[in-house]
Write an enzyme that holds these catalytic residues in place. Structure first.
Site, PDB file in Angstrom:
ATOM      1  N   GLY A  13     145.434 -70.199  -1.120  1.00 24.80           N
ATOM      2  CA  GLY A  13     145.811 -69.708  -2.454  1.00 24.80           C
ATOM      3  C   GLY A  13     144.707 -70.016  -3.461  1.00 24.80           C
ATOM      4  N   VAL A  25     128.340 -75.942  -6.435  1.00 18.93           N
ATOM      5  CA  VAL A  25     127.766 -76.078  -5.086  1.00 18.93           C
ATOM      6  C   VAL A  25     126.418 -75.344  -5.035  1.00 18.93           C
ATOM      7  CG1 VAL A  25     128.057 -75.381  -2.663  1.00 18.93           C
ATOM      8  CG2 VAL A  25     129.979 -76.409  -3.901  1.00 18.93           C
ATOM      9  N   ARG A  74     143.990 -66.109   3.946  1.00 17.02           N
ATOM     10  CA  ARG A  74     144.535 -67.046   4.924  1.00 17.02           C
ATOM     11  C   ARG A  74     144.305 -66.374   6.275  1.00 17.02           C
ATOM     12  NH1 ARG A  74     148.949 -67.880   0.695  1.00 17.02           N
ATOM     13  NH2 ARG A  74     148.551 -69.969  -0.066  1.00 17.02           N
ATOM     14  N   ASP A 105     145.306 -78.024   2.014  1.00 12.73           N
ATOM     15  CA  ASP A 105     145.338 -78.741   3.301  1.00 12.73           C
ATOM     16  C   ASP A 105     145.264 -77.828   4.523  1.00 12.73           C
ATOM     17  OD1 ASP A 105     147.851 -77.849   2.777  1.00 12.73           O
ATOM     18  OD2 ASP A 105     148.865 -79.766   3.070  1.00 12.73           O
ATOM     19  N   THR A 128     143.803 -76.240  -5.406  1.00 19.50           N
ATOM     20  CA  THR A 128     145.154 -75.669  -5.368  1.00 19.50           C
ATOM     21  C   THR A 128     145.867 -76.076  -6.642  1.00 19.50           C
ATOM     22  OG1 THR A 128     147.376 -75.886  -4.389  1.00 19.50           O
ATOM     23  CG2 THR A 128     145.847 -77.638  -3.884  1.00 19.50           C
ATOM     24  N   ASP A 130     148.878 -76.744  -6.917  1.00 13.71           N
ATOM     25  CA  ASP A 130     150.052 -77.581  -6.630  1.00 13.71           C
ATOM     26  C   ASP A 130     149.831 -79.088  -6.789  1.00 13.71           C
ATOM     27  OD1 ASP A 130     151.303 -75.253  -6.064  1.00 13.71           O
ATOM     28  OD2 ASP A 130     151.401 -75.537  -3.902  1.00 13.71           O
ATOM     29  N   ASP A 132     149.012 -81.175  -4.593  1.00 17.29           N
ATOM     30  CA  ASP A 132     149.760 -81.843  -3.526  1.00 17.29           C
ATOM     31  C   ASP A 132     148.856 -82.367  -2.414  1.00 17.29           C
ATOM     32  OD1 ASP A 132     148.987 -79.368  -2.629  1.00 17.29           O
ATOM     33  OD2 ASP A 132     150.893 -78.857  -1.703  1.00 17.29           O
ATOM     34  N   GLY A 173     155.103 -74.469  -6.521  1.00 15.63           N
ATOM     35  CA  GLY A 173     155.150 -75.789  -5.905  1.00 15.63           C
ATOM     36  C   GLY A 173     156.054 -75.707  -4.703  1.00 15.63           C
ATOM     37  N   ARG A 174     155.465 -75.233  -3.612  1.00 12.26           N
ATOM     38  CA  ARG A 174     156.215 -75.014  -2.377  1.00 12.26           C
ATOM     39  C   ARG A 174     156.787 -76.307  -1.835  1.00 12.26           C
ATOM     40  NH1 ARG A 174     152.490 -71.287   0.967  1.00 12.26           N
ATOM     41  NH2 ARG A 174     151.115 -72.977   0.396  1.00 12.26           N
TER      42      ARG A 174
HETATM   43  O1  F6P Z   1     149.735 -73.316  -2.560  1.00 11.34           O
HETATM   44  C1  F6P Z   1     149.659 -72.712  -3.782  1.00 11.34           C
HETATM   45  C2  F6P Z   1     150.769 -71.743  -3.994  1.00 11.34           C
HETATM   46  O2  F6P Z   1     150.532 -71.189  -5.243  1.00 11.34           O
HETATM   47  C3  F6P Z   1     152.191 -72.299  -3.869  1.00 11.34           C
HETATM   48  O3  F6P Z   1     152.633 -72.998  -4.997  1.00 11.34           O
HETATM   49  C4  F6P Z   1     152.977 -71.052  -3.599  1.00 11.34           C
HETATM   50  O4  F6P Z   1     154.154 -71.357  -2.927  1.00 11.34           O
HETATM   51  C5  F6P Z   1     152.052 -70.280  -2.727  1.00 11.34           C
HETATM   52  O5  F6P Z   1     150.742 -70.686  -3.054  1.00 11.34           O
HETATM   53  C6  F6P Z   1     152.176 -68.786  -2.867  1.00 11.34           C
HETATM   54  O6  F6P Z   1     151.343 -68.204  -1.925  1.00 11.34           O
HETATM   55  P1  F6P Z   1     151.024 -66.645  -1.851  1.00 11.34           P
HETATM   56  O7  F6P Z   1     150.004 -66.347  -2.907  1.00 11.34           O
HETATM   57  O8  F6P Z   1     150.491 -66.428  -0.498  1.00 11.34           O
HETATM   58  O9  F6P Z   1     152.294 -65.911  -2.147  1.00 11.34           O
END
Ligand code: F6P
Length: 326
Positions: A13, A25, A74, A105, A128, A130, A132, A173-174
């Site tokens: 993300g 960098v 991803r 992560d 990220t 989050d 986290d 915030g998954r």
């Molecule tokens: O990991 C960051 C994040 O923004 C999470 O908070 C959220 O659940 C997820 O990515 C959403 O991912 P995507 O953009 O693939 O829907």
């Protein structure tokens, strides 16, 4: 081994500040007279050989931009040994000998595997919204996302107050409640629901009733996307309406707007420091670490620890939130 050319990529993300980190960098490589290539679309671009040679001028005018100029993805293919082999061969063919991965992560897990299989030196930069990730007090993009969220909640407060309404506001915030907890305190929420702490539906109701009885006419409840109360924000709305038909309840899901926007000064400075530290760590012969900030200092954490460890919620903040809701 002396480092001659570093590849940099953004993965997972996106987060505000990723561009500032790419810039850092690239400029640190230029400063030390080593080559640098940008890899498009994360690991997928590594497999497809989608590289771009970069220099100090390739990263002009991006420190203020949200998103990532290198794009992100991803990659499913990178999870396979065949995909990683192709990626390795492409890097070698491009003369790349070291890697900087900006991501979360999941991205670090791929980096570690790649290192274990090919001995390829790698350093991670935590990017990220989050916050986290173990090993850093702050991840890139978190501060900006918090500011975006409180700006949005302030606006919701205006309309909630005009109509005497109760709002459930879902934030990202998954797996972690950092965004919800901090934005909730910053925006003056009544209740904050986070994955780390299941307050239960009864307590939610009694807290809302208490606010009413003490003269509050509108309320804001901030809910982390990964909250474990067992109901999503729309079900929470229904639940409250069933028990209190007199409440006028609305839902607002902030969604991906939290990931966009120009990075805050904090994130720009953090990204610059992390980029310098990442490249200079590789030059010192270090590998398999994540750069992070701890008590204002730049520190390295083994990637394995960063992946396995969890970022803890500050319990003092839970108490502050409760007192502020009085
Ligand atoms: O990991 C960051 C994040 O923004 C999470 O908070 C959220 O659940 C997820 O990515 C959403 O991912 P995507 O953009 O693939 O829907």
């Amino acid at each position: 081994m002396s480092v001659k050319k570093i590849a940099v990529l953004t993965s997972g993300g996106d987060a505000p500040g990723m561009n500032a980190a790419i810039r850092a960098v690239v400029r640190t490589c230029a400063y030390h007279n080593i080559g640098v290539v940008g890899v498009y679309r994360g690991y997928q671009g590594m497999i497809e050989g989608d590289f771009k040679e970069m220099n100090a001028r390739s990263v002009r005018d991006i420190i203020n931009r949200g998103g990532t100029i290198l794009k992100s993805a991803r990659s499913k293919d990178f999870r396979t040994p065949e995909g990683r082999k192709v990626a390795y061969e492409n890097l070698k063919a491009a003369g790349v000998d070291s890697l900087v991965v900006i991501g979360g992560d999941g991205s670090f897990t791929g980096a570690l595997l790649f290192n274990q299989e090919y001995g390829f030196p790698v350093i991670g930069i935590p990017g990220t919204i989050d916050n986290d990730i173990y090993g850093t007090d702050f991840t890139l993009g978190y501060d900006t996302a918090l500011n975006t969220v409180i700006e949005a909640i302030d606006k919701i407060r205006d309309t909630a107050s005009s109509h005497n309404r109760l709002f459930f506001i879902e934030v990202m915030g998954r797996d972690a409640g950092h965004i919800a907890l901090n934005s909730g305190i910053g925006a003056g929420a009544e209740e904050i629901l986070i994955p780390e702490e299941n307050i239960g539906l009864k307590k939610l109701l009694s807290s809302l009733e208490k606010s009413r009885s003490t003269g509050k006419t509108s309320s804001l409840v901030v809910v982390a996307e990964g909250d474990k109360i067992g109901k999503n924000v729309f079900e929470l709305k229904e639940y409250v309406e069933q028990h209190h038909p007199d409440y006028d309840v609305r839902v607002s899901v902030l969604g991906h707007m939290q990931r966009g926007g120009s990075p805050s000064c904090f994130d720009r400075v953090l990204a610059s420091r992390m980029g310098v530290k990442a490249v200079e760590s590789l030059l010192e012969g270090k590998s398999n670490y994540m750069v992070g900030i701890r008590s204002t200092k730049m520190e390295l954490t083994p990637l394995e620890k960063a992946i396995k460890g969890s970022s803890k919620i500050n319990t003092e903040l839970l108490r502050v939130a409760e007192i502020m809701a009085t």
